[in-house]
Motif scaffolding. Sequence first.
Motif, short mmCIF file in Angstrom:
data_model
loop_
_atom_site.label_atom_id
_atom_site.label_comp_id
_atom_site.label_asym_id
_atom_site.label_seq_id
_atom_site.Cartn_x
_atom_site.Cartn_y
_atom_site.Cartn_z
N LEU A 13 1.34 0.50 -7.36
CA LEU A 13 1.26 -0.90 -6.94
C LEU A 13 2.19 -1.76 -7.78
CD1 LEU A 13 -2.48 -1.59 -6.11
CD2 LEU A 13 -0.53 -1.53 -4.55
N GLY A 17 5.15 -3.87 -6.24
CA GLY A 17 5.30 -5.30 -6.46
C GLY A 17 6.68 -5.64 -6.97
N GLN A 34 -0.59 -8.18 2.55
CA GLN A 34 -0.13 -7.07 1.71
C GLN A 34 0.77 -7.56 0.58
OE1 GLN A 34 2.04 -4.02 3.80
NE2 GLN A 34 2.37 -2.78 1.97
N ASP A 35 1.72 -8.44 0.91
CA ASP A 35 2.63 -8.95 -0.11
C ASP A 35 1.88 -9.81 -1.13
OD1 ASP A 35 4.63 -7.63 1.17
OD2 ASP A 35 5.56 -9.41 2.06
N GLN A 38 0.11 -7.51 -3.55
CA GLN A 38 1.04 -6.92 -4.49
C GLN A 38 1.47 -7.93 -5.56
OE1 GLN A 38 4.15 -5.34 -2.01
NE2 GLN A 38 3.04 -3.46 -1.54
N THR A 41 -1.47 -8.48 -8.06
CA THR A 41 -1.61 -7.28 -8.87
C THR A 41 -0.50 -7.18 -9.91
OG1 THR A 41 -2.68 -6.11 -7.04
CG2 THR A 41 -1.72 -4.76 -8.79
N ARG A 42 0.72 -7.46 -9.49
CA ARG A 42 1.87 -7.36 -10.40
C ARG A 42 1.75 -8.36 -11.55
NH1 ARG A 42 7.82 -9.35 -10.04
NH2 ARG A 42 8.93 -7.77 -11.23
#
Length: 333
Positions: A13, A17, A34-35, A38, A41-42
């Motif tokens: 992930l 990202g 989805q973006d 990411q 998370t990044r």
Amino acid sequence: MMKTKGWILAGSLFLAGHRLLAATPVANELLNPQDATQLVTRVANAARTVTFQGVYVHQHGDNMEAFRVIHEATSGNDIERRESLDGPPREFYRQGNQISLYLPGGQVYPIDRRQSSKLFPRQFPDDPEHVLVNYHVRYIGQERVAGQDTNIYDFEPKDKLRYPHRYWVHTDTGLMLKSVMLGVRHEPVEVFAFSQVQIGGTIDKRQLKPVYPVKPAPVDDAPGTLTLPKDPEWDIHNLPGGFRLLKVGQRPMVGKPRPVIHHLYGDGLVTLSVFIEPFDPAAPLGIAQQAGITVFARKAGPYLITVLGEVPAETVQAFSYAYTPKGEKPSAQ
């Protein structure tokens, strides 16, 4: 609280990202789910896995303070040291899960793990859904912060229960370099921003050594509670949506002879507290606001309910009126 706060899925992930941000989205475009996942998370990962050092400013209302932070990411426990550069000397030192503090007067108070793990620039939760269920993410454009290239993202609330936020994210690493919470008129009410920062490289071990005589701090590691306990004295109904119950317990308060009941809620970006105690006729009632912090206090039977959070007035009021003493009809707002 303001002083404290001013300190207040790796692997595939992370790489996904990184590829996402390498291809810059269109300005003023909403990110797809989805973006957005990411991205969150990044950014959450970067605050733990990126080595950095610098000076950042925390502005909250009329208060402005500067702090130095040094964070060394290692394969084991990361190490972090923070010190205040304005006002009385304060220092925060963390090695893995062990936290030590230096505060004026040499006293050390218990701290909550959730509070210590939300210090700028680590302001995103590990669970992206906790944020994205409440906010849309919009890409705004690019800008330099402290000499570093960043992408700017607006987190727009899906309802009127919370404030919008804007984040400046380092294009190469995903490290958050600036964050702004905006008020009801889209005015900045709280700002964290690096004025100088070095990302990557090697940290001089002498910079990680505490300057002041820090003392180990008791840390509350109690897990969060997902449901309110059955309380023989309270009916709790119609709580505002999008907030998770993070903790139920008792908390000592300055000027209070004994701990008060404390329910802590969060929406992924901000927290909100409900305090319950015996009614005090001298306690101020009603709404008070200061730089994005809203407080609402009211009498409920023999109790005083005080709700405090970085949310609009209607949110703290809705939380307060969701609490009704057993045997009483729900109060009209």
